[in-house]
Design a protein around this motif. Structure first.
Motif, PDB file in Angstrom:
ATOM      1  N   VAL A  21     -93.522   3.445   8.330  1.00  0.00           N
ATOM      2  CA  VAL A  21     -94.455   2.350   8.115  1.00  0.00           C
ATOM      3  C   VAL A  21     -93.705   1.154   7.563  1.00  0.00           C
ATOM      4  O   VAL A  21     -93.171   1.185   6.470  1.00  0.00           O
ATOM      5  N   GLU A  22     -93.668   0.106   8.349  1.00  0.00           N
ATOM      6  CA  GLU A  22     -93.052  -1.093   7.804  1.00  0.00           C
ATOM      7  C   GLU A  22     -94.111  -1.836   7.017  1.00  0.00           C
ATOM      8  O   GLU A  22     -95.281  -1.748   7.335  1.00  0.00           O
ATOM      9  N   LEU A  23     -93.696  -2.538   5.989  1.00  0.00           N
ATOM     10  CA  LEU A  23     -94.686  -3.191   5.159  1.00  0.00           C
ATOM     11  C   LEU A  23     -95.285  -4.400   5.843  1.00  0.00           C
ATOM     12  O   LEU A  23     -96.388  -4.791   5.571  1.00  0.00           O
ATOM     13  N   GLY A  24     -94.559  -5.013   6.738  1.00  0.00           N
ATOM     14  CA  GLY A  24     -95.131  -6.141   7.460  1.00  0.00           C
ATOM     15  C   GLY A  24     -95.332  -7.361   6.573  1.00  0.00           C
ATOM     16  O   GLY A  24     -94.866  -7.426   5.453  1.00  0.00           O
ATOM     17  N   ASP A  25     -96.076  -8.305   7.113  1.00  0.00           N
ATOM     18  CA  ASP A  25     -96.294  -9.538   6.367  1.00  0.00           C
ATOM     19  C   ASP A  25     -97.427  -9.369   5.379  1.00  0.00           C
ATOM     20  O   ASP A  25     -98.474  -8.867   5.725  1.00  0.00           O
ATOM     21  N   ALA A  26     -97.208  -9.815   4.181  1.00  0.00           N
ATOM     22  CA  ALA A  26     -98.266  -9.730   3.174  1.00  0.00           C
ATOM     23  C   ALA A  26     -99.038 -11.040   3.160  1.00  0.00           C
ATOM     24  O   ALA A  26     -98.532 -12.064   3.581  1.00  0.00           O
ATOM     25  N   ALA A  27    -100.262 -10.974   2.628  1.00  0.00           N
ATOM     26  CA  ALA A  27    -101.009 -12.213   2.508  1.00  0.00           C
ATOM     27  C   ALA A  27    -100.331 -13.113   1.493  1.00  0.00           C
ATOM     28  O   ALA A  27    -100.336 -14.328   1.629  1.00  0.00           O
ATOM     29  N   TYR A 501    -100.776  -7.002  -1.010  1.00  0.00           N
ATOM     30  CA  TYR A 501    -101.371  -6.621   0.266  1.00  0.00           C
ATOM     31  C   TYR A 501    -102.835  -6.288   0.066  1.00  0.00           C
ATOM     32  O   TYR A 501    -103.225  -5.654  -0.904  1.00  0.00           O
TER      33      TYR A 501
ATOM     34  N   THR B   2    -101.846   3.103   7.708  1.00  0.00           N
ATOM     35  CA  THR B   2    -101.728   1.977   8.621  1.00  0.00           C
ATOM     36  C   THR B   2    -101.480   2.428  10.049  1.00  0.00           C
ATOM     37  O   THR B   2    -101.876   1.739  10.984  1.00  0.00           O
ATOM     38  N   VAL B 124     -96.428  -4.497  16.324  1.00  0.00           N
ATOM     39  CA  VAL B 124     -95.743  -5.152  15.228  1.00  0.00           C
ATOM     40  C   VAL B 124     -96.685  -5.408  14.052  1.00  0.00           C
ATOM     41  O   VAL B 124     -96.311  -5.264  12.900  1.00  0.00           O
ATOM     42  N   GLY B 125     -97.928  -5.781  14.375  1.00  0.00           N
ATOM     43  CA  GLY B 125     -98.805  -6.224  13.311  1.00  0.00           C
ATOM     44  C   GLY B 125     -99.685  -5.165  12.706  1.00  0.00           C
ATOM     45  O   GLY B 125     -99.868  -5.117  11.502  1.00  0.00           O
ATOM     46  N   ARG B 127     -99.395  -2.040  12.245  1.00  0.00           N
ATOM     47  CA  ARG B 127     -98.856  -0.952  11.452  1.00  0.00           C
ATOM     48  C   ARG B 127     -98.575  -1.347  10.019  1.00  0.00           C
ATOM     49  O   ARG B 127     -98.235  -0.507   9.205  1.00  0.00           O
ATOM     50  N   GLY B 128     -98.670  -2.649   9.712  1.00  0.00           N
ATOM     51  CA  GLY B 128     -98.334  -3.105   8.366  1.00  0.00           C
ATOM     52  C   GLY B 128     -99.374  -2.662   7.352  1.00  0.00           C
ATOM     53  O   GLY B 128    -100.454  -2.201   7.683  1.00  0.00           O
ATOM     54  N   LEU B 129     -99.026  -2.861   6.093  1.00  0.00           N
ATOM     55  CA  LEU B 129     -99.886  -2.428   5.009  1.00  0.00           C
ATOM     56  C   LEU B 129    -101.101  -3.330   4.890  1.00  0.00           C
ATOM     57  O   LEU B 129    -102.178  -2.914   4.487  1.00  0.00           O
ATOM     58  N   GLU B 130    -100.918  -4.588   5.267  1.00  0.00           N
ATOM     59  CA  GLU B 130    -101.963  -5.567   5.093  1.00  0.00           C
ATOM     60  C   GLU B 130    -103.053  -5.356   6.127  1.00  0.00           C
ATOM     61  O   GLU B 130    -102.762  -5.113   7.301  1.00  0.00           O
ATOM     62  N   PHE B 131    -104.299  -5.431   5.733  1.00  0.00           N
ATOM     63  CA  PHE B 131    -105.396  -5.205   6.661  1.00  0.00           C
ATOM     64  C   PHE B 131    -106.017  -6.530   7.081  1.00  0.00           C
ATOM     65  O   PHE B 131    -106.375  -7.349   6.248  1.00  0.00           O
TER      66      PHE B 131
END
Lengths: 552, 227
Positions: A21-27, A501, B2, B124-125, B127-131
């Motif tokens: 799980v990549e953390l990706g972009d945070a708000a 996040y 995620t 890409v999008g 799977r991220g932690l942010e919903f």
């Protein structure tokens, strides 16, 4: 068979990749500064962890709630000290702690007074506490302020009603605070750098050694957040006074006609908060002849925010000839400037390792020295060392200018033998007047540079800048590198990025799956009925049982 | 979880295509070959469109609505129609009825479109932690797109494959085709110039695609009614 094996392996590979799980972009992502972590004589202090990955929570909390998996956010504006005391003295295990420093806007500048008291109280509390969880400071910004009310709306701990099952409140968001960084490591042999500048006097006939006057100030700081400890007053003010005095005397000494018969030694020492360790090592390295030629040394410590009264701290009794001479010349100039100087005598206790004032290190090697400071009482270990509350607006430019005039004038009169005469060497509007822009620009620079010694490398920008500046004003500049005494151990990882996040509970995902599954099933039945007819649908449902009966 | 969210959104985006294939008689007549060929034609069309866009369109930093640029984009969108024509008429299909041909082509076309436009952002999008709700909306859009593409394929087969059409219906057929082909421009106009939010936009797409589907269904059955 081979086909299925390759597809199977591809599937497994894809699954393995997907699960990372990549953390990706945070708000929201902001800079976060960690609370200092250090050991004093082996006892641990400060925040002992760096990595953070917990749900955010905001006070007030229900009583008895478990916060060990919550990162508590405490805005500094209305800090609840009783709650903080409970956390610290009760040794309550938290997931993490985040302090929000007020924004650095123009509006905020007007009410810095109460914030500064909160900051200094907080700092005192934190640097003497042992907190086994990550503690961070961050500046408030609009995005964080939007997040706070949402966090509060939950039950305060931030965790969804039940993280694993149920929790059908589809609209409740929880927020996770994440700082991904490695474990903090000990700093092995951190260096402290002493910078000295030598301005030789006019040697007359005869080869006797000229007497020397030393002006010393320590330039490093210590605070709860090392990346935010800029120490404008302690001791940025001392450094600026020293630099301006060096500049003024270098103008005088550049012309042999006006060169005095005293050598001037300027010392920018490091290691101030750690019992003036750097000063001691600098003095021990001195050539004995030079050390014996020092008539007296003036140490500057926090001279940036006083009104009418400065203090002269001494370890030799005030009746001592040299001390009295220096005090009287300072007092004369003080009277002209309409300020008073008090004298305070504190005996050195050799058995006590605590060195409260820089001049005590000089006294221990039998050099007459005194400290000029606005503080009337000796500060405790690691206090008044330029921490969070000591920022640019805690210094008053006019106070620094008065200090410069005081020291420069009295030194000048002493060097040129104008005691008691009504002569202004560094008069305003003369070519030797003090330069307020020089003072302001150096003060601004120092107020933007955190200077905690273990985190300053040997060739750090500020060290090189100070060295270059002294080189401009003096004849000979030397830089000495030492290591901090073994009583203190420091740990790295002082600055990271904090990501916030917005996350939903697993229950939410299950509900979504149910809805989508239902939708697909409905779509399937509709299409079958529309295109093939209702009978086909019944056939499809009934087919598996008939197959089973056939097999049996 | 995620990955769970990613699976949900992928199911929503690509599930309907699989369901459509299995539920309708397409699976019985094994028209998967046609679907694959249509997907490949879509790929070729997309490449041609990209080259045209890169050559003729200016890149602007702002997200505002520029009528001239949008007109160019709409014109380039007609390459889509040309591609569909190619897929319907020029490819050799096994002996499958016209009814199934347009469905298979439309399905393959829509599936390729979804995969190319939506798979990578999803991977890409989501799977991220942010919903965010973004990927759920994207999935609903994919459903609307499927319906639109099927309608376009139906109208296309009427236009090019059916020889004897009732005269009165011909202008309506061409009008419908025009609307369907310019639907992407219409949605981008709504998003940029009028500033519609995603929920509103998605609702509009769903309703318009359903309406167009009903109209094209009526047209199709009208043309196939024994004269």
């Amino acid at each position: 068979m081979v086909m299925s094996l390759t597809t199977y392996s591809i599937l497994v590979l894809v699954l393995v990749l997907a699960v990372c799980v990549e953390l990706g972009d945070a708000a929201t992502a902001v800079d976060a500064y960690r609370l200092i972590q250090y050991d004093l004589d082996g006892a641990p202090y400060g925040s002992r962890l760096a990595a953070l990955n917990h749900f955010a929570g905001v006070a007030p909390f229900a009583s008895g709630v478990d916060l060990s998996r919550t990162a508590v956010i405490l805005p500094l504006r209305d800090l609840n000290f009783t709650l903080l005391h409970e956390f610290i003295t009760g040794k309550q295990q938290l997931g993490g702690l985040l302090f929000l420093l007020p924004q650095d806007t123009d509006n905020a500048r007007k009410d810095t007074g109460p914030i500064r008291t909160i900051l200094s109280k907080l700092e005192h509390l934190l640097i003497h506490a042992n907190l086994p969880y990550p503690v961070y400071f961050a500046h408030e910004d609009d995005k964080i302020n939007e997040v706070l009310p949402d966090v509060q709306r939950g039950d305060g701990t931030g965790q969804p009603a039940s993280a694993t099952t149920g929790g059908l409140e589809l609209m409740t968001h929880s927020f996770k605070l994440v700082v991904s960084t490695s474990e903090p490591k000990k700093l092995s042999s951190p260096t402290i750098t002493n910078i000295q500048g030598w301005l030789p006097g006019l040697k007359g006939d005869g080869t006797s050694q000229l007497p020397t006057i030393a002006v010393v100030a320590s330039y490093d700081t210590f605070g709860a957040a090392p990346e935010l400890s800029v120490g404008s007053d302690s001791n940025g003010s001392g450094v600026v006074v020293l630099l301006e005095i060096a500049r003024l005397f270098s103008r005088l000494y550049s012309n042999p006609n006006t060169r005095g018969r005293y050598n001037l030694l300027f010392g920018l020492t490091s290691g101030g908060p750690y019992n003036y360790d750097g000063t001691m090592k600098w003095l021990r390295n001195f050539d004995q002849r030079i050390r014996e030629s020092i008539e007296f040394a003036i140490c500057l410590n926090s001279v940036g925010s006083w009104d009418n009264e400065l203090w002269l701290h001494v370890s030799k009794p005030p009746e001592n000839v040299y001390i009295r001479q220096v005090y009287e010349s300072l007092a004369d100039v003080a009277k002209e400037l309409d300020v008073t100087i008090g004298i305070k005598h504190k005996k050195i206790n050799i058995s006590n390792s605590r060195v409260a004032w820089e001049h005590e290190q000089f006294s221990r090697v039998r050099v007459t020295a005194l400290t000029l400071s606005e503080l009337s009482v000796a500060p405790e270990l690691l206090h008044n060392t330029g921490g969070l509350s000591d920022s640019r607006d805690s210094v008053d430019d006019t106070a620094i200018q008065k200090s410069i005039k005081l020291v420069a004038e009295s030194l000048g009169r002493h060097i040129y033998g104008y005691h008691g005469r009504n002569v202004q060497i560094f008069a305003d509007n003369s070519s030797l007047a003090l330069n307020p822009f020089y003072v302001k620009s150096w003060l601004d620079l120092l107020s933007q540079t955190p200077r905690v010694a273990p985190f300053l490398s040997k060739n750090d920008a500020i060290v090189s800048a100070l060295k270059k500046e002294l080189a401009d004003h003096t004849d000979e500049v030397n830089v000495y590198h030492e290591t901090i005494d073994g009583m203190f151990t420091f740990y790295d990882s002082t600055r990271s990025t904090l990501s916030i996040y917005q996350v939903t509970s697993v229950g939410f995902d299950f509900v979504m799956l149910a809805i989508i599954g239902l939708y697909l099933i409905v779509l399937f039945t509709v299409l079958v009925i529309a295109t093939r007819g209702f009978d086909e649908l019944l056939l499809m449902i009934r087919r598996p049982p008939t197959r089973k009966s056939k097999a049996a | 979880m995620t990955l769970f969210h990613f699976l949900n959104c992928a199911l929503l985006t690509f599930g309907p295509h699989a369901v459509y294939y299995t539920a309708t008689p397409l699976s019985e007549y094994d028209t998967i070959g046609t679907c694959v060929k249509a997907a490949i034609v879509y790929l070729g069309t997309a490449l041609v469109k990209l080259i045209c866009l890169a050559t003729f369109l200016e890149v602007s930093d702002s997200d505002s609505f520029n009528p001239y640029q949008e007109l160019l984009k709409a014109l380039i969108g007609f390459i889509d129609v040309a591609g569909l024509y190619f897929a319907l008429t020029q490819l050799t299909h096994r002996n499958i009825s016209q009814n199934h041909k347009f469905q298979a082509v439309g399905l393959g076309w829509a599936f390729a479109d979804s995969v190319l436009h939506r798979l990578v952002p999803l991977w890409v999008g989501a799977r991220g932690l942010e919903f965010t709700w973004e990927y759920i909306f994207q999935g609903i859009e994919a459903n609307a797109d499927l319906v639109l593409n099927l309608s376009l394929a139906a109208i296309g087969s009427l236009m090019w494959l059916r020889r004897n059409k009732p005269k009165t219906l011909i202008p309506i057929i061409y009008a419908c085709a025009g609307i369907l082909a310019t639907m992407p421009s219409i949605t981008s106009y709504l998003r940029r110039a009028l500033g519609w939010q995603p929920p509103k936009l998605v609702a509009f797409e769903l309703s318009s695609s359903l309406v167009m589907a009903i109209i094209s269904w009526q047209l199709f059955s009208a043309c196939h009614r024994p004269v």
